[in-house]
Scaffold this active site. Structure first.
Site, PDB file in Angstrom:
ATOM      1  N   THR A   6      10.338 -13.033 -65.866  1.00 37.26           N
ATOM      2  CA  THR A   6       9.354 -12.891 -66.946  1.00 37.26           C
ATOM      3  C   THR A   6       9.841 -13.423 -68.301  1.00 37.26           C
ATOM      4  O   THR A   6       9.030 -13.719 -69.165  1.00 37.26           O
ATOM      5  CB  THR A   6       8.952 -11.413 -67.120  1.00 37.26           C
ATOM      6  OG1 THR A   6      10.125 -10.647 -67.416  1.00 37.26           O
ATOM      7  CG2 THR A   6       8.274 -10.880 -65.874  1.00 37.26           C
TER       8      THR A   6
ATOM      9  N   THR B 224      13.348 -10.872 -61.880  1.00 34.59           N
ATOM     10  CA  THR B 224      13.550  -9.463 -61.526  1.00 34.59           C
ATOM     11  C   THR B 224      12.785  -9.096 -60.260  1.00 34.59           C
ATOM     12  O   THR B 224      13.209  -8.221 -59.500  1.00 34.59           O
ATOM     13  CB  THR B 224      13.129  -8.579 -62.720  1.00 34.59           C
ATOM     14  OG1 THR B 224      13.959  -8.929 -63.817  1.00 34.59           O
ATOM     15  CG2 THR B 224      13.305  -7.109 -62.443  1.00 34.59           C
TER      16      THR B 224
HETATM   17  N1  ASN Z   1      11.684  -9.166 -65.747  1.00 35.61           N
HETATM   18  C1  ASN Z   1      12.351 -10.290 -65.542  1.00 35.61           C
HETATM   19  O1  ASN Z   1      12.023 -11.049 -64.667  1.00 35.61           O
HETATM   20  C2  ASN Z   1      13.476 -10.580 -66.478  1.00 35.61           C
HETATM   21  C3  ASN Z   1      14.550 -11.459 -65.900  1.00 35.61           C
HETATM   22  N2  ASN Z   1      15.695 -11.439 -66.781  1.00 35.61           N
HETATM   23  C4  ASN Z   1      14.095 -12.907 -65.726  1.00 35.61           C
HETATM   24  O2  ASN Z   1      13.437 -13.441 -66.566  1.00 35.61           O
HETATM   25  O3  ASN Z   1      14.453 -13.498 -64.752  1.00 35.61           O
END
Ligand code: ASN
Length: 340
Positions: free
Chosen positions: A96, A18
């Protein structure tokens, strides 16, 4: 008069997530596209040039759910390369959702010596009305240049919190405080000042697998296949027979601290592959004394995960199997996680 640049040299390895995403509006936090490269991320924090000289490499630009063995190996190789090149610190930008899996893998396979390795992500895309990515990246670089970050293992800087990658767990599916786990928080920030609560030490149970010999001449790594099974009421054990044909090992998320219905215990404990008993609960641990018939060692293929959750247990079991370790030796490695 020529001035000599004495700023720390930092290598950024960008992988997506993200933090690298653009949404269709400032309130849209899903369905985004991974269009922000390392250069654009750094352009959002121009002040960083006063703290460090930065080089970057775009390893990939994907959602972390799509990180596969090849990408994991590319991140591993990128970190190894930066260590060989003598950078003072390494920062990896990452999604994340599976951040804790990558940090756990890297912690157990790379000896970083005195070079901080800091992972960072964000919960909001770059197009959000108030993105968290730029400040998180700024703080991650502050951690990477701080001499007090040496000797702590793989670190994560998100939401003004410094954590160990080893203990990291995403505890909420949304929100800036998504990494609210209790153990493994090492410090915080005041503005750009890094403040640790403890002197440097590595988390209990860190392993040091040298996987260089297992990487093929074509640069591939084939990790053994380990499936995670989730324990629940009315579990149909026939599923195990079907899956067992395809795996080198299992991890079971037990209902409590090692508890499963008798029929499922018997099924798992009679398999020829190792089975790690982990837990659905985010906190707490599985000691070996909670395993079925552990005293008599009747079930010789079952192993207690200690504090490790199912995802981390999967990675540790994969690494042990990659090294052809016996079940007893695998059990020893897991018991180091909690001193059991
Ligand atoms: N906040 C994030 O980075 C979530 C994203 N869907 C990922 O893991 O790439």
């Amino acid at each position: 008069m020529s001035s000599v640049n004495t700023l720390p040299r930092i290598k950024i390895l960008a992988t997506g997530g993200t933090i690298a995403a653009k949404g269709s509006s400032m309130t849209r936090a899903i369905d985004y596209k991974f269009e922000v490269g390392a250069q654009e991320m750094l352009a959002a924090i121009p002040d960083i040039s006063q703290l460090a000289t930065i080089d970057y490499e775009q390893v990939c630009n994907v959602d972390s759910k799509d990180i596969n063995q090849d990408i994991l190996l590319a991140i591993y190789s990128g970190i190894k390369g930066a260590l060989n090149d003598g950078y003072d610190g390494i920062v990896v930008t990452h999604g994340t959702d599976t951040l804790a899996e990558t940090t756990y893998f890297i912690e157990n396979t790379i000896d970083e010596g005195d070079t901080p390795i800091v992972f960072v992500g964000s919960l909001r895309p770059s197009t959000s009305s108030s993105p968290d990515g730029p400040m998180n990246l700024y703080e991650a670089i502050c951690v990477a240049v701080d001499p007090n970050s040496k000797g702590r293992g793989v670190l994560v800087a998100i939401n003004d919190q410094i954590s160990t990658g080893y203990n990291l767990m995403k505890t909420s599916a949304n929100g800036l405080g998504a990494f609210g786990m209790k153990n493994g928080i090492l410090g915080t920030f005041v503005n750009n000042k890094v403040c640790y609560y403890f002197k440097p030490t590595k988390p209990v149970g860190c392993q040091n697998f040298d996987i260089s010999n297992e990487i093929s001449s074509k640069g591939k790594l084939d990790l053994p296949i380990v499936y995670i099974i989730y324990g629940h009421q009315c579990f149909d054990t026939a599923m195990i027979d079907h899956l067992a044909k395809h795996v080198d090992g299992f991890v079971i998320a037990t209902m409590g601290s090692g508890t499963l219905p008798k029929e499922l215990n018997t099924k798992l404990a009679n398999l020829s592959v190792p089975v790690v008993y982990s837990k659905k609960a985010a906190e707490g641990l599985i000691p070996s004394t909670n395993l079925p018939a552990v005293e008599s060692r009747k079930f010789s293929n079952v192993i207690a995960s200690g504090f490790l959750n199912p995802e981390k247990s999967r990675i540790l079991l994969q690494l042990c199997l990659l090294k052809n370790e016996s079940v007893n030796s695998i059990r020893e490695k897991f018991s180091e996680v909690y001193g059991g």
